[in-house]
Design a protein around this motif. Structure first.
Motif, PDB file in Angstrom:
ATOM      1  N   UNK A 219      -2.123  -4.497   8.281  1.00  0.00           N
ATOM      2  CA  UNK A 219      -3.439  -3.892   8.048  1.00  0.00           C
ATOM      3  C   UNK A 219      -3.569  -2.566   8.786  1.00  0.00           C
ATOM      4  N   UNK A 220      -3.103  -2.496  10.016  1.00  0.00           N
ATOM      5  CA  UNK A 220      -3.193  -1.245  10.770  1.00  0.00           C
ATOM      6  C   UNK A 220      -2.274  -0.175  10.188  1.00  0.00           C
ATOM      7  N   UNK A 221      -1.120  -0.574   9.680  1.00  0.00           N
ATOM      8  CA  UNK A 221      -0.237   0.360   8.997  1.00  0.00           C
ATOM      9  C   UNK A 221      -0.902   0.861   7.720  1.00  0.00           C
ATOM     10  N   UNK A 222      -1.543  -0.036   6.994  1.00  0.00           N
ATOM     11  CA  UNK A 222      -2.272   0.329   5.782  1.00  0.00           C
ATOM     12  C   UNK A 222      -3.360   1.357   6.081  1.00  0.00           C
ATOM     13  N   UNK A 223      -4.130   1.132   7.125  1.00  0.00           N
ATOM     14  CA  UNK A 223      -5.210   2.051   7.484  1.00  0.00           C
ATOM     15  C   UNK A 223      -4.657   3.412   7.919  1.00  0.00           C
ATOM     16  N   UNK A 224      -3.498   3.414   8.582  1.00  0.00           N
ATOM     17  CA  UNK A 224      -2.883   4.676   8.995  1.00  0.00           C
ATOM     18  C   UNK A 224      -2.410   5.469   7.785  1.00  0.00           C
ATOM     19  N   UNK A 225      -1.770   4.797   6.839  1.00  0.00           N
ATOM     20  CA  UNK A 225      -1.292   5.473   5.624  1.00  0.00           C
ATOM     21  C   UNK A 225      -2.475   5.960   4.788  1.00  0.00           C
ATOM     22  N   UNK A 226      -3.550   5.223   4.814  1.00  0.00           N
ATOM     23  CA  UNK A 226      -4.732   5.573   4.015  1.00  0.00           C
ATOM     24  C   UNK A 226      -5.273   6.955   4.396  1.00  0.00           C
ATOM     25  N   UNK A 227      -5.058   7.363   5.634  1.00  0.00           N
ATOM     26  CA  UNK A 227      -5.533   8.681   6.079  1.00  0.00           C
ATOM     27  C   UNK A 227      -4.851   9.817   5.313  1.00  0.00           C
ATOM     28  N   UNK A 228      -3.632   9.536   4.782  1.00  0.00           N
ATOM     29  CA  UNK A 228      -2.885  10.587   4.098  1.00  0.00           C
ATOM     30  C   UNK A 228      -3.148  10.631   2.599  1.00  0.00           C
ATOM     31  N   UNK A 229      -3.749   9.571   2.071  1.00  0.00           N
ATOM     32  CA  UNK A 229      -3.910   9.460   0.623  1.00  0.00           C
ATOM     33  C   UNK A 229      -5.151  10.222   0.190  1.00  0.00           C
TER      34      UNK A 229
END
Length: 232
Positions: A219-229
């Protein structure tokens, strides 16, 4: 507790147990992620759920934190059934908070972020599972890096308010949580080696403890990647 294996033949059953239970831990994590995203879909298709989550966002976050703290405090004493209940309650609560975020980023951004998370998480989970090296020594450095990132996030939220700095924090988060994934898988494997000869209830408890760690990494990896999308 430590075990010695005087003969090579005695290691084979232990390795089989460890790999089986490690797969089970990953499967529990996957069920948690599935529960979260089903909850997101349920909220998006039910305006009342989404409105409830939006109006009570802070309270839901606090309850999430409470569930994680309770799980961590009782992970060695609570029944396996109670641990499973807390795990799925946390997964549902996370789904509600992510549903609120999806209204900001959009479903397309969520979809691409999810695909990226699966790719990063899967790759580093395999690294953690197959490496012969003990990676747990990296845990201290990762925790320090995580604390530093949280401090920088708070500074950016209340002082800098910079989108560029937010992107930098996203990149840092991707690095931290991908490495955390490999380290946590490796740590779970070593925990299972230590309890390989214990009864099934102990092994299942370790599965769930590991599943929550991996779920948090995902989930934390998902939220980090979401910043770039790019937002819809």
């Amino acid at each position: 507790m430590n075990y010695s294996f005087p003969e090579e033949v005695s290691r084979v059953p232990v390795e089989q147990v460890v790999m089986k239970k490690l797969r089970n831990s990953m499967l529990w994590m996957a069920w948690g992620v599935l529960t979260t995203f089903v909850t997101i879909l349920g909220a998006l298709f039910n305006p009342q759920w989404l409105a409830m989550a939006s109006h009570n966002y802070t309270w839901i976050l606090l309850i999430e934190l409470g569930v994680v703290i309770l799980f961590s405090a009782r992970q060695l004493t609570a029944s396996v059934t109670s641990l499973k209940a807390m795990f799925f309650i946390y997964s549902i609560l996370t789904g509600l908070t992510l549903a609120v975020l999806s209204t900001y980023y959009g479903t397309t951004a969520f979809f691409y972020a999810f695909l990226g998370t699966v790719a990063f998480f899967g790759t580093f989970a395999v690294v953690g599972a197959v490496t012969k090296r003990d990676l747990t020594s990296f845990s201290t450095y990762l925790v320090v890096a995580l604390i530093a990132m949280i401090i920088m996030m708070l500074l950016n939220a209340f002082v800098f308010e910079s989108s560029g700095f937010s992107m930098l924090l996203g990149a840092l988060g991707v690095v931290i949580f991908t490495i955390f994934t490999a380290v946590d898988v490796n740590r779970i494997k070593h925990m299972l080696v230590q309890v390989a000869h214990e009864d099934e209830s102990v092994l299942e408890r370790v599965e769930l403890i590991g599943a929550l760690s991996l779920y948090l990494d995902f989930i934390n990896l998902f939220l980090s990647i979401l910043r770039f999308v790019r937002r819809d």
